[in-house]
Design an enzyme around this catalytic site. Structure first.
Site, short mmCIF file in Angstrom:
data_model
loop_
_atom_site.label_atom_id
_atom_site.label_comp_id
_atom_site.label_asym_id
_atom_site.label_seq_id
_atom_site.Cartn_x
_atom_site.Cartn_y
_atom_site.Cartn_z
N TRP A 238 0.84 -1.21 -0.07
CA TRP A 238 0.00 -0.11 0.04
C TRP A 238 0.91 1.25 -0.05
O TRP A 238 0.38 2.35 0.36
CB TRP A 238 -1.09 0.00 1.31
CG TRP A 238 -2.07 -0.87 1.02
CD1 TRP A 238 -3.36 -0.87 0.75
CD2 TRP A 238 -2.22 -2.56 1.46
NE1 TRP A 238 -3.93 -2.08 0.76
CE2 TRP A 238 -3.50 -2.91 1.17
CE3 TRP A 238 -1.00 -3.36 1.89
CZ2 TRP A 238 -3.69 -4.29 1.34
CZ3 TRP A 238 -1.24 -4.95 2.19
CH2 TRP A 238 -2.59 -5.22 1.82
N CYS B 173 -6.55 -5.29 -1.37
CA CYS B 173 -7.40 -6.18 -1.07
C CYS B 173 -8.35 -6.90 -2.09
O CYS B 173 -8.62 -7.93 -1.95
CB CYS B 173 -8.58 -5.48 0.22
SG CYS B 173 -9.73 -4.33 -0.78
N HIS C 156 -13.52 -2.49 1.76
CA HIS C 156 -12.56 -3.66 1.91
C HIS C 156 -13.29 -4.69 1.13
O HIS C 156 -14.54 -4.98 1.30
CB HIS C 156 -12.45 -3.89 3.35
CG HIS C 156 -11.50 -5.04 3.49
ND1 HIS C 156 -10.46 -5.22 2.75
CD2 HIS C 156 -11.61 -6.16 4.39
CE1 HIS C 156 -9.81 -6.41 3.23
NE2 HIS C 156 -10.66 -6.93 4.14
N ASP D 140 -11.10 -14.15 4.06
CA ASP D 140 -10.39 -12.92 3.83
C ASP D 140 -8.95 -13.55 3.84
O ASP D 140 -8.40 -13.85 4.70
CB ASP D 140 -10.69 -11.99 4.70
CG ASP D 140 -10.05 -10.55 4.27
OD1 ASP D 140 -9.34 -10.60 3.26
OD2 ASP D 140 -10.55 -9.44 5.01
N TYR E 198 -7.08 3.92 -0.02
CA TYR E 198 -8.40 3.61 0.22
C TYR E 198 -8.61 2.88 1.59
O TYR E 198 -9.64 2.70 2.15
CB TYR E 198 -8.95 2.63 -0.81
CG TYR E 198 -8.55 1.15 -0.62
CD1 TYR E 198 -9.08 0.03 0.03
CD2 TYR E 198 -7.27 0.97 -1.35
CE1 TYR E 198 -8.67 -1.02 -0.07
CE2 TYR E 198 -6.62 -0.47 -1.18
CZ TYR E 198 -7.34 -1.46 -0.39
OH TYR E 198 -7.11 -2.70 -0.38
#
Length: 695
Positions: A265, A300, A359, A382, A543
């Site tokens: 990120w 993600c 997400h 996840d 984000y």
């Protein structure tokens, strides 16, 4: 004719080994000899059509467990059931054992018991058609196949032949399989659909990202099986979808096990592909299986999309879901804490929790025999590495029904998912003298504002928020939160006086590179004079809610029921933009007359659009006043075009490019082509087009 050899391994109905006389070849001539084994593995033959595996790009047979498939065995003479004994053997793993379910001999004789059902479907001349039904809970993977004839002198067995290997997958069409999904439309979408839509942006400004899951593409199935091998997952666990999904949620990220994807990120993607540049899963999975090294980079939605491919490829119904305003709570409670100083300004150093604009995670469909009745069905999983679970970065499977009803004591990781959709945003005022925190405002409806997924059979979104939570403020919601507290999730229990003023930031549409106006509305419901002393901060944010840089700071004074307009200039934010072009505005402050704290937040996301004629040509015009450097364009389509990319070192301001690429469709029918353009200065540029391939 197939070459044969003699081997003497234990067989389920074989007597102890006998010594071999010198005249063995002559003696064996009276017993069946195997000339050929036809796995009926072509796409237009009975097996792949009946098992809905005809889309897989492989020459091997692929079937689904709990459902009969057929093969044809040609002997040197007609089969005599009263005199001849033969069996079809299936073997998986390096040390197959009958007791562990990794060696399965299937007899066609009715008096012989076998874990898998076997029968003679037809016997004509020298050819016997055999029907095999794998157990509905058998191991999922690539099985080796042998045909063995029993003689008094041992077993006459075919040699290993890779063309006879058979892939056995989960079967959502079979009621006895733990992944059975009886809704035909959902099953078609969540198992067979290769092209998806992933939603992102903000809940009131939802954007779409097309994605090629490519679960049927050449090499993808082997890559998915390699992931389980790489994880050293016991073969005996690979028939349990709970264990498969949990193991994969760890293996799809590389944080602690050299898994598939490296997360980043940072905005610096020098040593890999920017997450916004990917258009599908195929290239990622094939790169991983060939290099045996993690692929750079993911965020993600990439984790969720590749995880979706893995699950669908193995036959587990799966879908990508997006939660807008998703809480990432560092304290393990039901609060997202925002710390203000005594004047109402955000204390960025002490505010550690974050709220992701959105997400993405996955849901997979399966029964949960390890949980009380009613908690099967959709399970949240996840692969994005956020927090550890049992020592590894993974999450789930967590029952969505359990999350909705606050039953977060059940495995796996239900409290974390529950907090992602149910946390309160609590503003605290910090006392500068002793550092104590006093709650001054609670927003209980901001987090988990909307949960969406793609609608079955349509390119539209489906709101599934009600599957995760009851309506805000309802008695059911209050009961659920109380239940969650019983299991250790802490909330901020405070009753604050009802505010007599409200601060709002209306929704605005913005194109990247434009100047625009930000409006603050100070609504006074008290009937008395009110003055707001405000702090307005504009930040470029990832984000994930993490701030990259502040580009605007104002301290306006607001009067009752009078709007205030703040000018936002493109020159202030353009050079500070990070991928996904998110601008986050937050206004906080005090009402002068009462000391009340008022707050408002707004996420602004602007997307540039690519214009393309997608059959063979991608066209792009740089609409900005600055050059684009180090630009990558990718294009792919399931069943018609493998992933291809082209690099442009420079696209001048105002100039256009055309890239024409030929492709040969692999199969007929409707599909899509997808393209992305990506560079450091411009992310999130996507295009797609429908395509129908005629025979």
């Amino acid at each position: 004719m197939t070459s044969l050899h003699l081997s003497f391994f234990p067989f389920i109905f074989l007597s102890p080994h006998l010594s071999l006389p010198c005249s063995l070849p002559t003696i064996l001539s009276e017993f069946l000899d195997i000339w050929d084994v036809n796995m009926l593995r072509k796409p237009d033959e009975i097996n792949k059509r009946q098992h809905t595996t005809h889309l897989y790009a492989t020459d091997n047979l692929i079937v689904r467990r709990g459902q009969e498939f057929q093969l044809k065995v040609t002997f040197d003479r007609p089969y005599k059931p009263s005199d001849d004994q033969f069996a079809v053997e299936f073997v998986i793993g390096g040390s197959p054992q009958f007791s562990k379910g990794t060696y399965i001999p299937v007899s066609v004789a009715s008096d012989r018991q076998s874990p898998w059902a076997g029968r003679v479907v037809e016997s004509a001349d020298n050819v016997v058609t055999v029907g095999i039904t794998p157990a509905p809970d058998c191991i999922v993977g690539k099985w080796r196949t042998y045909v063995a004839v029993v003689t008094p002198y041992g077993i006459r067995r075919t040699r290993q032949d890779e063309s006879r290997d058979v892939y056995i997958l989960f079967n959502p069409w079979a009621a006895a399989d733990s992944v059975f999904l009886d809704d035909g439309n959902e099953r078609e979408e969540c198992v067979l659909n290769e092209v998806g839509v992933i939603y992102h942006g903000a809940f009131d400004d939802v954007s779409e990202r097309p994605w090629n899951f490519g679960q049927f593409d050449y090499g993808v199935l082997d890559a998915c099986l390699f992931i389980m091998d790489k994880a050293a997952m016991p073969i005996t666990n690979r028939g349990d979808p709970i264990k498969v999904a949990r193991k994969a949620s760890a293996m799809l990220n590389s944080r602690d096990d050299d898994g598939v994807l490296v997360g980043s990120w940072s905005g610096d993607y020098t040593y890999g592909v920017a997450p916004t540049s990917w258009t599908g899963s195929t290239e990622i999975l094939l790169n991983y299986s060939s290099s045996k090294m993690p692929v750079c980079y993911a965020q993600c939605w990439v984790y969720a999309a590749v995880f979706n491919t893995f699950l669908r490829c193995l036959g587990i119904p799966a879908r990508v879901v997006t939660n807008f305003f998703s809480s990432h709570d560092n304290d393990g409670n039901l609060k997202t804490d925002i710390i203000l100083d005594e004047n109402g300004r955000i204390d960025k150093q002490r505010t550690k929790d974050s709220i992701w604009n959105y997400h993405c995670w996955n849901e997979c469909y399966m029964s949960r025999p390890d949980l009380p009745q009613g908690f099967g069905g959709w399970q949240a999983v996840d692969a994005t590495p956020q927090e550890t679970s049992d020592g590894m970065y993974r999450c789930g499977p967590a029952s969505v029904q359990a999350i909705k009803h606050g039953q977060i004591c059940f495995p796996f990781d239900a409290p974390f998912v529950f907090a992602e959709v149910n946390s309160d945003v609590v503003f605290y005022s910090r006392n500068p003298r002793d550092g104590t925190l006093e709650p001054v405002k609670v927003n209980s409806s901001h987090v988990g504002r909307m949960v969406v997924t793609k609608a079955p059979g349509q390119d539209t979104r489906r709101d599934i928020t009600d599957q995760y939570k009851f309506p805000e403020g309802s008695p059911e919601e209050r009961t659920v939160l109380e239940k969650a507290e019983e299991y250790g999730c802490q909330r901020e229990k405070v009753t604050l006086p009802e505010a007599d003023v409200e601060l709002n930031m209306p929704l605005i549409e913005v194109r990247v590179g434009d100047d625009f106006e930000l409006k603050l509305e100070f609504n006074n419901k008290s009937g008395q004079a009110r003055t707001g002393e405000m702090y307005v901060s504009g930040n470029v944010v990832y984000y994930t809610g993490v701030t990259s840089s502040e580009f605007l700071f104002k301290t306006p004074k607001l009067l009752s029921n009078i709007s205030k307009v703040i000018q936002v200039r493109s020159q202030d934010y353009m050079r500070k933009l990070v991928e996904q072009a998110n601008l986050h505005f937050i206004a906080t402050g005090k009402v002068k007359e009462t000391g009340q704290i008022v707050t408002a937040m707004r996420v602004v996301s602007g997307l540039a659009k690519v214009s393309e004629e997608m059959f063979v040509t991608v066209e792009f015009t740089n609409p900005f006043k600055f050059n684009l450097e180090d630009v990558y364009i990718r294009v792919e389509g399931p069943g018609v075009m493998p992933p291809k990319y082209k690099h442009y070192s420079l696209i001048l301001a105002g100039s256009s490019l055309n890239w024409t690429e030929s492709f040969t469709p692999r199969r007929e029918g409707p599909t899509k082509l997808m393209a992305s353009l990506d560079c450091a200065a411009l992310r999130q540029v996507y295009g797609q087009t429908q395509l129908t391939v005629k025979p």
